[in-house]
Design an enzyme around this catalytic site. Structure first.
Site, PDB file in Angstrom:
ATOM      1  N   LYS A 287       0.359   5.594   8.227  1.00 22.31           N
ATOM      2  CA  LYS A 287       0.880   5.722   6.973  1.00 22.31           C
ATOM      3  C   LYS A 287       0.041   5.962   5.969  1.00 22.31           C
ATOM      4  O   LYS A 287       0.018   6.972   5.187  1.00 22.31           O
ATOM      5  CB  LYS A 287       2.023   4.251   6.720  1.00 22.31           C
ATOM      6  CG  LYS A 287       2.458   4.472   5.288  1.00 22.31           C
ATOM      7  CD  LYS A 287       3.173   3.091   4.813  1.00 22.31           C
ATOM      8  CE  LYS A 287       1.877   2.131   4.369  1.00 22.31           C
ATOM      9  NZ  LYS A 287       2.154   0.984   3.602  1.00 22.31           N
TER      10      LYS A 287
ATOM     11  N   LYS B 201      -7.398   1.516  -2.971  1.00 22.82           N
ATOM     12  CA  LYS B 201      -6.943   1.145  -1.641  1.00 22.82           C
ATOM     13  C   LYS B 201      -7.014   2.466  -0.673  1.00 22.82           C
ATOM     14  O   LYS B 201      -7.621   2.437   0.526  1.00 22.82           O
ATOM     15  CB  LYS B 201      -5.623   0.676  -1.527  1.00 22.82           C
ATOM     16  CG  LYS B 201      -5.129   0.384  -0.167  1.00 22.82           C
ATOM     17  CD  LYS B 201      -5.736  -0.892   0.383  1.00 22.82           C
ATOM     18  CE  LYS B 201      -5.400  -1.215   1.930  1.00 22.82           C
ATOM     19  NZ  LYS B 201      -3.944  -1.944   2.076  1.00 22.82           N
TER      20      LYS B 201
ATOM     21  N   THR C  79       0.808  -1.209   0.068  1.00 19.22           N
ATOM     22  CA  THR C  79      -0.183   0.121  -0.026  1.00 19.22           C
ATOM     23  C   THR C  79       0.928   1.285   0.176  1.00 19.22           C
ATOM     24  O   THR C  79       1.777   1.414   1.117  1.00 19.22           O
ATOM     25  CB  THR C  79      -0.939  -0.025   1.210  1.00 19.22           C
ATOM     26  OG1 THR C  79      -1.726  -1.191   1.141  1.00 19.22           O
ATOM     27  CG2 THR C  79      -1.747   1.272   1.254  1.00 19.22           C
TER      28      THR C  79
END
Lengths: 290, 290
Positions: free
Chosen positions: B241, B173, B98
């Protein structure tokens, strides 16, 4: 049939009318009161609803009285000015409006002082749940009173739970609305992002819908957000009422709920832009390109 | 077996190791690279994994190279310093980390300039999904490259979707993480409220879990929040993150996501209090009494 309690129903709107209809269909003798008459009410009268001209008249002739009103202020005036002064000792009063937990506790005390019993029993499931008798009913009050009301609740709902003492039903409903507030906000933000990034949001829904992002809000309201279908399942003005109650109660508990505060700010902005009668999914319009 | 492409796998951690294991089990010749060795990697070597001493060595010997790393900076250095300089023309490079959508687009351009193809293909479903080969895989890139990768993806995942061109997998995502951020915040707020109001939160979950408040976060992580079980399904440091990338990308699109900003602030507060290695459900600890 004479063993069944006589039920009074105050508030025969989009929720109350079908709920009262289920009670009539189940063989209960039901009296109704509403501020105004409507075609919906004429239908109930044709099915055997007895009419009461005031909350007091309703309370005087019934064993169990249910209220399904708009705002806590409505509940307070109908109970304190109409139902409580007129109710016979032993009457069970049930407020099914989504209203203030603090008010529910005060009304339960006032009812007890009159020798009456009280339950707070807000619902979720919307007008569809009311029509299909599939409402969730979250109840606060004493166990014996819950047991007395249960056969009646079972005619209107599916998931019926005694959560705790007076006010606990309203608190549970507030928890429900608090969860929904940020969930619908996250759904709108994720789909707004997908759109702004130039993705086909329908493909995104398909890809993320089954996983950790899944929710009723994403999977049922997400497609409506994308289609611009803002027809109300649940109206923004009613949701804002609930969020206001929740924030007030949380403040009294010294609990800060920043997600809820943020969601309310967005819904307020939405009400200014589109009015309060759109469905909650219209929150996507609060975002650029929504 | 010689018809199957040789696959390189860089990043054999909690996600990458089981994913590479599925490819080995399916009969692929797989080479692996990781910064360090681990028992998990020794197991893969015993099952036939070929070892590569560097990303460059990996790229030089493989037809398809997959990366499953930690941060966008890791992806950038492994691709630009290792894989891209060493890959033969025609190699297909797939980043399943990701990572940043903007970086994915830049890397796809750099790959094209070398005569290579690239896909961004982040996953959801966590380590459980990686072990059970039930990941959702969201893919950005060209259709022909997606078709070439699909048999490989099918060994690792279940829901596999080409969302759009380069970067679209990462954007999808991000949309997923944005939805989750406010949904998990709303779940924590609703349950914190229930607790502060003195309700039995397990009863509340039972009452509100099936309705409009329902979500994976409420129904699966809610009980863990209440039990104080903060073992990571997905770690706060990794979620932070992702939220940072999402906010950066949204800012570049001039899209304000206040719910996401609020959720990140709470997760940052949580990381300060409990460290970054707890699961995301620990966000309930950011609330009074959590």
């Amino acid at each position: 049939m004479t063993d069944l309690p006589r039920i009074g129903f105050a508030g025969l709107g989009i929720m109350g009318a079908p709920m009262a209809g289920h009670l009539l269909a189940a063989g209960y003798r039901v009296s109704g009161y509403n501020r105004s008459r409507s075609p919906r009410i004429e239908e109930l009268l044709a099915k055997g609803l007895a009419w009461a001209d005031s909350p007091a008249a309703l309370a005087a002739q019934c064993d169990i009285v249910i209220t399904m009103l708009g705002f806590p202020s409505d509940v307070e005036s109908v109970w304190t000015e109409g139902l409580l002064p007129a109710a016979r000792p032993g009457t069970l009063l049930i407020d099914m409006t989504t209203s203030s937990p603090s008010l529910a506790r005060r009304l339960a005390e006032a009812a007890a002082a009159k020798g009456c019993a009280a339950l707070d029993a807000p619902v979720s499931g919307g007008d569809v749940g009311a029509r299909n008798a599939t409402l969730s009913i979250m109840v606060g009050g004493a166990e014996a009173d819950f047991a007395r009301a249960l056969p009646v609740f079972e005619k209107m709902g599916k998931t019926i739970r005694l959560i705790g003492g007076p006010g606990a039903g309203q608190h549970c409903k507030m928890a429900n609305q608090i969860v929904i507030a940020s969930t619908v906000m996250g759904t709108a933000e994720g789909l707004s992002y997908a759109r702004a990034a130039g993705l086909d949001p329908a493909k995104v829904l398909e890809a993320i819908g089954p996983g950790a992002a899944s929710s009723f809000q994403l999977n049922v309201l997400g497609p409506k957000m994308l289609a611009g279908d803002f027809a109300p399942g649940f109206m923004v003005k009613h949701f804002l009422k609930d969020l206001g109650i929740a924030l007030e109660e949380a403040a009294a508990m010294k609990l800060d709920l920043p997600g809820l505060r943020q969601a309310r700010a967005l819904f307020e902005r939405l009400r200014e832009a589109k009015g309060g009668e759109v469905g909650t999914q219209a929150i996507i319009a609060a975002y650029a390109g929504g």
